[in-house]
Design a protein around this motif. Structure first.
Motif, PDB file in Angstrom:
ATOM      1  N   LEU A 201       0.825  -1.206   0.000  1.00  0.00           N
ATOM      2  CA  LEU A 201       0.000   0.000   0.000  1.00  0.00           C
ATOM      3  C   LEU A 201       0.857   1.253   0.000  1.00  0.00           C
ATOM      4  O   LEU A 201       0.523   2.259  -0.638  1.00  0.00           O
ATOM      5  N   GLU A 202       1.941   1.231   0.739  1.00  0.00           N
ATOM      6  CA  GLU A 202       2.882   2.350   0.780  1.00  0.00           C
ATOM      7  C   GLU A 202       3.429   2.657  -0.611  1.00  0.00           C
ATOM      8  O   GLU A 202       3.496   3.815  -1.044  1.00  0.00           O
ATOM      9  N   VAL A 203       3.807   1.597  -1.325  1.00  0.00           N
ATOM     10  CA  VAL A 203       4.358   1.767  -2.670  1.00  0.00           C
ATOM     11  C   VAL A 203       3.289   2.294  -3.622  1.00  0.00           C
ATOM     12  O   VAL A 203       3.538   3.208  -4.420  1.00  0.00           O
ATOM     13  N   ALA A 204       2.081   1.769  -3.519  1.00  0.00           N
ATOM     14  CA  ALA A 204       1.007   2.167  -4.421  1.00  0.00           C
ATOM     15  C   ALA A 204       0.624   3.629  -4.243  1.00  0.00           C
ATOM     16  O   ALA A 204       0.435   4.361  -5.214  1.00  0.00           O
ATOM     17  N   GLU A 205       0.504   4.066  -2.994  1.00  0.00           N
ATOM     18  CA  GLU A 205       0.065   5.429  -2.713  1.00  0.00           C
ATOM     19  C   GLU A 205       1.236   6.413  -2.591  1.00  0.00           C
ATOM     20  O   GLU A 205       1.017   7.629  -2.565  1.00  0.00           O
ATOM     21  N   SER A 206       2.464   5.884  -2.508  1.00  0.00           N
ATOM     22  CA  SER A 206       3.651   6.699  -2.237  1.00  0.00           C
ATOM     23  C   SER A 206       3.476   7.485  -0.940  1.00  0.00           C
ATOM     24  O   SER A 206       3.686   8.693  -0.870  1.00  0.00           O
ATOM     25  N   LEU A 207       3.087   6.756   0.108  1.00  0.00           N
ATOM     26  CA  LEU A 207       2.877   7.326   1.441  1.00  0.00           C
ATOM     27  C   LEU A 207       3.541   6.411   2.463  1.00  0.00           C
ATOM     28  O   LEU A 207       3.042   5.324   2.751  1.00  0.00           O
ATOM     29  N   GLU A 208       4.664   6.860   3.018  1.00  0.00           N
ATOM     30  CA  GLU A 208       5.448   5.985   3.877  1.00  0.00           C
ATOM     31  C   GLU A 208       4.751   5.641   5.191  1.00  0.00           C
ATOM     32  O   GLU A 208       5.044   4.603   5.798  1.00  0.00           O
ATOM     33  N   GLN A 209       3.804   6.466   5.639  1.00  0.00           N
ATOM     34  CA  GLN A 209       3.116   6.164   6.892  1.00  0.00           C
ATOM     35  C   GLN A 209       2.243   4.917   6.787  1.00  0.00           C
ATOM     36  O   GLN A 209       1.891   4.303   7.798  1.00  0.00           O
ATOM     37  N   LEU A 210       1.895   4.501   5.553  1.00  0.00           N
ATOM     38  CA  LEU A 210       1.095   3.289   5.395  1.00  0.00           C
ATOM     39  C   LEU A 210       1.868   2.033   5.787  1.00  0.00           C
ATOM     40  O   LEU A 210       1.258   1.005   6.106  1.00  0.00           O
ATOM     41  N   ARG A 211       3.179   2.106   5.804  1.00  0.00           N
ATOM     42  CA  ARG A 211       3.980   0.972   6.280  1.00  0.00           C
ATOM     43  C   ARG A 211       3.654   0.670   7.744  1.00  0.00           C
ATOM     44  O   ARG A 211       3.628  -0.498   8.167  1.00  0.00           O
ATOM     45  N   VAL A 212       3.406   1.715   8.510  1.00  0.00           N
ATOM     46  CA  VAL A 212       3.103   1.544   9.930  1.00  0.00           C
ATOM     47  C   VAL A 212       1.783   0.791  10.103  1.00  0.00           C
ATOM     48  O   VAL A 212       1.694  -0.178  10.877  1.00  0.00           O
ATOM     49  N   LEU A 213       0.745   1.222   9.397  1.00  0.00           N
ATOM     50  CA  LEU A 213      -0.555   0.563   9.511  1.00  0.00           C
ATOM     51  C   LEU A 213      -0.507  -0.859   8.969  1.00  0.00           C
ATOM     52  O   LEU A 213      -1.123  -1.772   9.524  1.00  0.00           O
ATOM     53  N   TRP A 214       0.229  -1.065   7.896  1.00  0.00           N
ATOM     54  CA  TRP A 214       0.356  -2.400   7.290  1.00  0.00           C
ATOM     55  C   TRP A 214       0.913  -3.406   8.289  1.00  0.00           C
ATOM     56  O   TRP A 214       0.502  -4.569   8.320  1.00  0.00           O
ATOM     57  N   HIS A 215       1.838  -2.946   9.138  1.00  0.00           N
ATOM     58  CA  HIS A 215       2.475  -3.844  10.102  1.00  0.00           C
ATOM     59  C   HIS A 215       1.791  -3.816  11.472  1.00  0.00           C
ATOM     60  O   HIS A 215       2.353  -4.314  12.450  1.00  0.00           O
ATOM     61  N   GLY A 216       0.581  -3.253  11.511  1.00  0.00           N
ATOM     62  CA  GLY A 216      -0.238  -3.388  12.713  1.00  0.00           C
ATOM     63  C   GLY A 216       0.059  -2.428  13.836  1.00  0.00           C
ATOM     64  O   GLY A 216      -0.446  -2.615  14.951  1.00  0.00           O
ATOM     65  N   GLU A 217       0.838  -1.398  13.590  1.00  0.00           N
ATOM     66  CA  GLU A 217       1.126  -0.395  14.627  1.00  0.00           C
ATOM     67  C   GLU A 217       0.125   0.754  14.508  1.00  0.00           C
ATOM     68  O   GLU A 217      -0.531   0.937  13.469  1.00  0.00           O
ATOM     69  N   ARG A 218       0.036   1.554  15.573  1.00  0.00           N
ATOM     70  CA  ARG A 218      -0.983   2.608  15.631  1.00  0.00           C
ATOM     71  C   ARG A 218      -0.348   3.983  15.444  1.00  0.00           C
ATOM     72  O   ARG A 218       0.757   4.253  15.927  1.00  0.00           O
ATOM     73  N   ILE A 219      -1.089   4.852  14.753  1.00  0.00           N
ATOM     74  CA  ILE A 219      -0.695   6.248  14.559  1.00  0.00           C
ATOM     75  C   ILE A 219      -1.820   7.116  15.116  1.00  0.00           C
ATOM     76  O   ILE A 219      -2.970   7.028  14.667  1.00  0.00           O
TER      77      ILE A 219
END
Length: 256
Positions: A208-226
């Motif tokens: 998702l991070e690669v598709a949207e070019s949004l590095e914060q999506l890496r955090v959500l993908w791996h189950g961490e909270r923002i």
């Protein structure tokens, strides 16, 4: 206000759209000096400018900030911030604010706010801010990053697409924003715990991070909270183009 937090300003010389961006002048001074001034006006106890180019660090001479020459191969400001944390040996629970080097109009109050939000959310490794979207054009602009949150203010998703999608309203007309839902624009100001960034860098980029070019999506993908706070002030313009330099100068004049 959070106590004892740090501010790191990652500033890269080789911007593809605006080379040498941190050194371009706004109101007679290199942009990086304005960014440092914003950081120093916050409640931080340390400001570090991190760059891959000595000219940017030299431009900060005489300011109340330290500088660090960092590697050239970093893919993001987050990686540059992580290098600073490792080099300085900050404790794992240290709150570190990432203030990007192209944000000369970021109010100091928001730097304090994002640090305080993270300090008050022990269940989050990261915090950021958002502000309400008032214009329908902004909602449909892919350069404007949208965020949706849960009832406690934790991010569910970030996207360049219009979110949330109001099925009934947008089936008929997209000329105005529905009043029944709040649309939020993400503000690119982050606070992390130092130990969290170690975990972040160990994760591979998420699809998702690669598709949207949004590095914060890496955090959500791996189950961490923002945690996403609603900004107490509206930030001025960031700088991506030469036209933005003029907008930033005009904002500063109006803000004085």
């Amino acid at each position: 206000m959070a106590k004892g937090f740090k501010v790191v300003i990652p500033a890269r010389y080789g911007s593809s759209r605006l080379p040498g961006k941190p050194l371009l002048e706004i109101a007679g001074e290199p942009m990086i000096r304005h960014v440092v001034a914003r950081a120093c006006a916050s409640g931080t106890d340390e400001v570090v400018v991190a760059s891959d180019d000595a000219r940017i660090l030299e431009a900060c001479a005489g300011l109340d900030a330290t500088t660090q020459l960092t590697a050239t191969e970093h893919r993001s400001g987050t990686e540059r911030v992580a290098e600073v944390i490792a080099a300085r040996g900050w404790e794992a629970d240290t709150v570190v604010v990432n203030l990007q080097g192209d944000e000369p109009c970021m109010p100091a109050a928001l730097i304090d706010q994002v640090a305080s939000d993270l300090a008050g959310c022990p269940g989050a490794g990261m915090a950021t801010l958002a502000s309400p979207i008032r214009r329908v054009e902004a909602l449909f602009d892919p350069h404007v990053v949208k965020v949706v949150t849960d009832a406690e203010g934790f991010a569910l998703y970030f996207s360049r697409a219009p979110l949330p999608w109001h099925r009934d309203e947008f089936l008929g007309s997209r000329a105005s924003l529905p009043e029944s839902v709040t649309f939020l624009r993400h503000i690119g100001l982050y606070a992390y715990r130092a130990g969290f960034l170690e975990r972040y860098l160990a994760w591979p980029p998420a699809p998702l991070e690669v598709a949207e070019s949004l590095e914060q999506l890496r955090v959500l993908w791996h189950g961490e909270r923002i945690h996403v706070g609603i900004a107490e002030r509206t930030p001025g313009p960031g700088v991506d183009t030469r036209e933005d330099l003029g907008r930033a100068e005009a904002w500063m004049s109006a803000d004085d």
